[in-house]
Write an enzyme that holds these catalytic residues in place. Structure first.
Site, PDB file in Angstrom:
ATOM      1  N   CYS A 149       0.978  -1.221   0.011  1.00  0.00           N
ATOM      2  CA  CYS A 149       0.128   0.127  -0.016  1.00  0.00           C
ATOM      3  C   CYS A 149       0.834   1.161  -0.141  1.00  0.00           C
ATOM      4  CB  CYS A 149      -0.883   0.001   1.102  1.00  0.00           C
ATOM      5  SG  CYS A 149      -2.059   1.550   1.174  1.00  0.00           S
ATOM      6  N   CYS A 151       0.321   4.974   6.784  1.00  0.00           N
ATOM      7  CA  CYS A 151      -0.319   4.815   8.254  1.00  0.00           C
ATOM      8  C   CYS A 151       0.595   4.016   9.058  1.00  0.00           C
ATOM      9  CB  CYS A 151      -1.654   3.827   7.859  1.00  0.00           C
ATOM     10  SG  CYS A 151      -2.496   4.432   6.759  1.00  0.00           S
ATOM     11  N   CYS A 153       0.221  -0.021  10.196  1.00  0.00           N
ATOM     12  CA  CYS A 153      -0.206  -0.884   9.460  1.00  0.00           C
ATOM     13  C   CYS A 153       0.978  -1.561   8.673  1.00  0.00           C
ATOM     14  CB  CYS A 153      -1.065  -0.324   8.329  1.00  0.00           C
ATOM     15  SG  CYS A 153      -1.976  -1.604   7.288  1.00  0.00           S
ATOM     16  N   CYS A 203     -16.603  -8.854   4.948  1.00  0.00           N
ATOM     17  CA  CYS A 203     -15.875  -7.604   4.891  1.00  0.00           C
ATOM     18  C   CYS A 203     -14.709  -7.747   4.083  1.00  0.00           C
ATOM     19  CB  CYS A 203     -15.585  -7.030   6.217  1.00  0.00           C
ATOM     20  SG  CYS A 203     -16.875  -6.797   7.473  1.00  0.00           S
ATOM     21  N   CYS A 211     -19.727  -5.760   3.082  1.00  0.00           N
ATOM     22  CA  CYS A 211     -18.940  -4.623   3.676  1.00  0.00           C
ATOM     23  C   CYS A 211     -17.534  -4.516   2.830  1.00  0.00           C
ATOM     24  CB  CYS A 211     -18.638  -4.452   5.119  1.00  0.00           C
ATOM     25  SG  CYS A 211     -17.553  -3.132   5.811  1.00  0.00           S
ATOM     26  N   CYS A 249     -19.515   2.103   8.199  1.00  0.00           N
ATOM     27  CA  CYS A 249     -18.519   1.569   9.241  1.00  0.00           C
ATOM     28  C   CYS A 249     -17.424   2.383   9.662  1.00  0.00           C
ATOM     29  CB  CYS A 249     -18.232   0.104   8.897  1.00  0.00           C
ATOM     30  SG  CYS A 249     -17.215  -0.899  10.000  1.00  0.00           S
ATOM     31  N   ARG A 266     -18.018  -2.447  17.695  1.00  0.00           N
ATOM     32  CA  ARG A 266     -17.541  -3.631  17.493  1.00  0.00           C
ATOM     33  C   ARG A 266     -15.961  -3.471  18.059  1.00  0.00           C
ATOM     34  NH1 ARG A 266     -17.030  -3.995  11.668  1.00  0.00           N
ATOM     35  NH2 ARG A 266     -18.792  -4.621  11.694  1.00  0.00           N
TER      36      ARG A 266
END
Ligand code: SAM
Ligand code: DTB
Ligand code: SF4
Length: 390
Positions: free
Chosen positions: A52, A56, A59, A96, A127, A187, A259
């Protein structure tokens, strides 16, 4: 401009409450809107892994950090559907699909559309989390039948730049706006244990609760410290502070599913139990999150020990007007479950004993069923024993 529903002073005061008072208030709000013993089960699949371009700092999938993760191209639609079928067998009601993208290309959206249609055809909710979306992309996903789009605010606006520099808070809000405009459910949650201060957890929850419409689903992630990421040595967040965060989220967003998300593999049963008491009513089930481990079969044992059951389908909460209800005004409604018109029926915790046994068997699905059957048999024996003595 929307009128804010809450503010930092009020939310900081909630965090400051004595722990027992905070949990009582959160559990009371939870019972007013949901069956307190029902937990919604979602299952994740990483449909495109690693490499990616974003930075972040929590991550493992960012191309900038050496985490040893092997990158994988976008999965074929049929392979995704095969995994979704297995997730349904295992008891998940929502599937998801997560992709490690800054934002999808239009040809990626073609594939996502097929995945969404296929998973929906299995009778599961859908999702997707795939980074920033344009209005047109959001519209296409909505038309394909996508129920939820996951896009987290992650932390307070003033702390965001310490965690991520390749996009802004405003970028996140733009995508959330596009998702809502396209008619999908949102979400949206965050991640704690990043080394943030309490005021940042306060700031995150205020932003979430003050979105034009609060998110239907609010994932609260505890940082999973992955070696190679910049945050891998961050001191652990005090578990009691984590429970407080869940409790405050429940109070501020009374009709949302909150969640208990990443980090459960590292949590004790006792910590998770406190989170469920504080109002968490959704989890990711299965052995894996996106790239890191999740409790898998351990969940069925925990559910059995706590008398929790899988929410049989998406149960909407009872609507509410009041968000800032003071403690004294919160009446306990023992019978509160989801909307009766949704077909959920009464909470098993308030049903007669026999139907509790039936309910446990009927509502516990897939991987949860063996444990539930044993529990039900034991409970029936105990009830029969008690009946004979009377
Ligand atoms: N790329 C998309 C995005 O950023 O929106 C979707 C996937 S991203 C993995 C979804 C969320 O997972 C992040 O917003 C973050 O809250 C959470 N997450 C990622 N890595 C994590 C970690 N190591 N521990 C806990 N939560 C994590
Ligand atoms: C969310 O808030 N948490 C999930 C889901 N949305 C996509 C992801 C958690 C990821 C944890 C790290 C990993 O497994 O890669
Ligand atoms: Fe990429 Fe999402 Fe990971 Fe950020 S959180 S690096 S955007 S996959």
């Amino acid at each position: 401009m929307n009128r804010p529903r809450t503010n930092r002073a009020y939310v900081a005061a909630l965090f400051d409450l004595p722990f027992n008072d905070l949990l009582f208030q959160a559990a009371t709000v939870h019972r007013q809107h949901f069956d307190p013993n029902a937990v919604q089960l979602s299952q994740l699949l990483s449909i495109k892994t690693g490499a990616c371009p974003e930075d972040c700092s929590y991550c493992p999938q960012s191309a900038r950090y050496k985490t040893g993760l092997e990158r994988e191209r976008l999965m074929a639609v049929e392979s995704v559907l095969e995994k979704a079928r297995a997730a349904k067998e295992g008891g998940a009601t929502r599937y998801c699909m997560g992709a490690a993208w800054r934002s999808p290309r239009d040809k990626d959206v073609d594939q996502l559309v097929e995945m969404v249609k296929g998973v929906r055809a299995l009778g599961m909710e859908t999702c997707v989390t795939a980074g920033m979306l344009s209005e047109t992309q959001a519209q296409r996903l909505s038309e394909a039948g996508l129920d939820y789009y996951n896009h987290n605010l992650d932390t307070a606006p003033e702390h965001y730049g310490k965690i991520i520099t390749t996009r802004t808070y405003a970028d996140r809000l733009d995508t959330l706006r596009a998702v809502r405009q396209a008619g999908m459910k949102v979400c949206c949650g965050g991640i704690v244990g990043l080394g943030e201060e309490r005021k940042h957890r306060v700031g995150l929850l205020v932003e979430l609760a003050n979105l034009p419409t609060p998110p239907e689903s609010v994932p609260i992630n505890m940082l999973v410290k992955v070696p190679g990421t910049p945050l891998s040595d961050t001191p652990a967040l005090d578990p009691i502070e984590f429970v407080r965060t869940i409790a405050v989220a429940r109070i501020l967003m009374p009709t949302s599913h909150v969640r208990l998300s990443a980090g459960r593999q590292q949590m004790t049963d006792e910590l998770q139990s406190l989170c469920f008491f504080a109002g968490a009513n959704s989890i990711f089930c299965g052995e894996k999150l996106l790239t890191t481990d999740n409790p898998g079969n351990r969940d069925a044992m925990l559910f059995a020990k706590l008398g929790l059951h899988a929410e049989p389908h998406a149960c909407p909460a009872k609507p509410t007007e009041a968000v800032e209800a003071p403690l004294a005004e919160l009446a306990v409604d023992e019978g509160a479950c989801c909307d009766p018109s949704s077909g959920c029926g009464p909470s098993p915790s308030t049903s007669p004993a026999r139907s509790a046994v039936d309910g446990l068997l009927a509502e516990t699905v897939g991987g949860f069923i063996d444990i539930a059957r044993r529990q039900a048999v034991r409970r029936t024996r105990r009830l029969r024993g008690a009946g004979q003595r009377d």
